[in-house]
Design a protein around this motif. Structure first.
Motif, mmCIF file in Angstrom:
data_model
loop_
_atom_site.group_PDB
_atom_site.id
_atom_site.type_symbol
_atom_site.label_atom_id
_atom_site.label_comp_id
_atom_site.label_asym_id
_atom_site.label_seq_id
_atom_site.Cartn_x
_atom_site.Cartn_y
_atom_site.Cartn_z
ATOM 1 N N SER A 101 0.827 -1.210 0.000
ATOM 2 C CA SER A 101 0.000 0.000 0.000
ATOM 3 C C SER A 101 0.861 1.259 0.000
ATOM 4 N N GLU A 102 2.136 1.089 0.272
ATOM 5 C CA GLU A 102 3.044 2.233 0.363
ATOM 6 C C GLU A 102 3.880 2.310 -0.907
ATOM 7 N N GLY A 103 4.013 3.497 -1.496
ATOM 8 C CA GLY A 103 4.813 3.662 -2.694
ATOM 9 C C GLY A 103 6.278 3.417 -2.397
ATOM 10 N N SER A 104 6.969 2.762 -3.325
ATOM 11 C CA SER A 104 8.379 2.471 -3.141
ATOM 12 C C SER A 104 9.231 3.667 -3.558
ATOM 13 N N ALA A 105 10.485 3.613 -3.163
ATOM 14 C CA ALA A 105 11.423 4.650 -3.587
ATOM 15 C C ALA A 105 11.527 4.672 -5.108
ATOM 16 N N ALA A 106 11.491 3.481 -5.722
ATOM 17 C CA ALA A 106 11.573 3.405 -7.184
ATOM 18 C C ALA A 106 10.398 4.122 -7.840
ATOM 19 N N GLU A 107 9.211 3.978 -7.241
ATOM 20 C CA GLU A 107 8.040 4.668 -7.789
ATOM 21 C C GLU A 107 8.224 6.175 -7.706
ATOM 22 N N GLY A 108 8.732 6.640 -6.592
ATOM 23 C CA GLY A 108 8.977 8.077 -6.436
ATOM 24 C C GLY A 108 9.995 8.594 -7.431
ATOM 25 N N ILE A 109 11.044 7.804 -7.655
ATOM 26 C CA ILE A 109 12.061 8.205 -8.624
ATOM 27 C C ILE A 109 11.468 8.213 -10.030
ATOM 28 N N ALA A 110 10.676 7.196 -10.344
ATOM 29 C CA ALA A 110 10.042 7.142 -11.679
ATOM 30 C C ALA A 110 9.134 8.357 -11.876
ATOM 31 N N GLN A 111 8.346 8.690 -10.862
ATOM 32 C CA GLN A 111 7.485 9.870 -10.989
ATOM 33 C C GLN A 111 8.301 11.132 -11.174
ATOM 34 N N SER A 112 9.423 11.201 -10.482
ATOM 35 C CA SER A 112 10.291 12.370 -10.635
ATOM 36 C C SER A 112 10.837 12.452 -12.057
ATOM 37 N N LEU A 113 11.279 11.312 -12.601
ATOM 38 C CA LEU A 113 11.806 11.298 -13.961
ATOM 39 C C LEU A 113 10.729 11.638 -14.985
ATOM 40 N N LEU A 114 9.476 11.267 -14.676
ATOM 41 C CA LEU A 114 8.366 11.587 -15.571
ATOM 42 C C LEU A 114 7.902 13.030 -15.387
ATOM 43 N N GLY A 115 8.479 13.709 -14.417
ATOM 44 C CA GLY A 115 8.072 15.093 -14.131
ATOM 45 C C GLY A 115 6.739 15.183 -13.451
ATOM 46 N N LYS A 116 6.360 14.117 -12.699
ATOM 47 C CA LYS A 116 5.032 14.070 -12.080
ATOM 48 C C LYS A 116 5.145 13.736 -10.592
ATOM 49 N N GLU A 117 6.022 14.465 -9.900
ATOM 50 C CA GLU A 117 6.164 14.212 -8.456
ATOM 51 C C GLU A 117 4.830 14.433 -7.774
ATOM 52 N N SER A 118 4.544 13.565 -6.782
ATOM 53 C CA SER A 118 3.297 13.728 -6.033
ATOM 54 C C SER A 118 3.503 14.679 -4.898
#
Length: 99
Positions: free
Chosen positions: A82-99
């Motif tokens: 249920s918790e986002g991983s560090a990899a997910e956060g990095i991917a969102q950052s690379l996509l320019g879509k930080e939460s």
């Protein structure tokens, strides 16, 4: 205690001291090598992130598909899905879509 016994003890202490010094130098050398290896990996990752960031700006990539891919590949290792991983956060950052 005879002088020869004291001399033998001093010799053993010096030998142990020398061996501890050698071990310390070897450990220090291994730490330096590990530090260089980590820096090398970090440099490669940063270069790949730079390239991917620019690629993402040129093509449309679905964030949900990227996050699902990460979840699929890491499901066996995830402690709490249920918790986002560090990899997910990095991917969102690379996509320019930080939460």
């Amino acid at each position: 205690m005879s002088n020869s016994s004291i001399d033998e003890i001093q010799e053993l202490i010096q030998k142990v001291s020398g061996e501890l010094g050698d071990m310390s130098q070897a450990a220090s050398h291994h730490i330096d090598e590990l530090h260089m290896a980590v820096n090398n990996v970090a440099s490669h990752v940063l270069a790949m992130e730079a390239i991917l960031s620019l690629v993402v700006q040129k093509i449309d990539i679905e964030e949900a598909e990227v996050l699902q891919w990460i979840r699929d590949k890491t499901a066996a290792f995830a402690e709490d899905s249920s918790e986002g991983s560090a990899a997910e956060g990095i991917a969102q950052s690379l996509l320019g879509k930080e939460s």
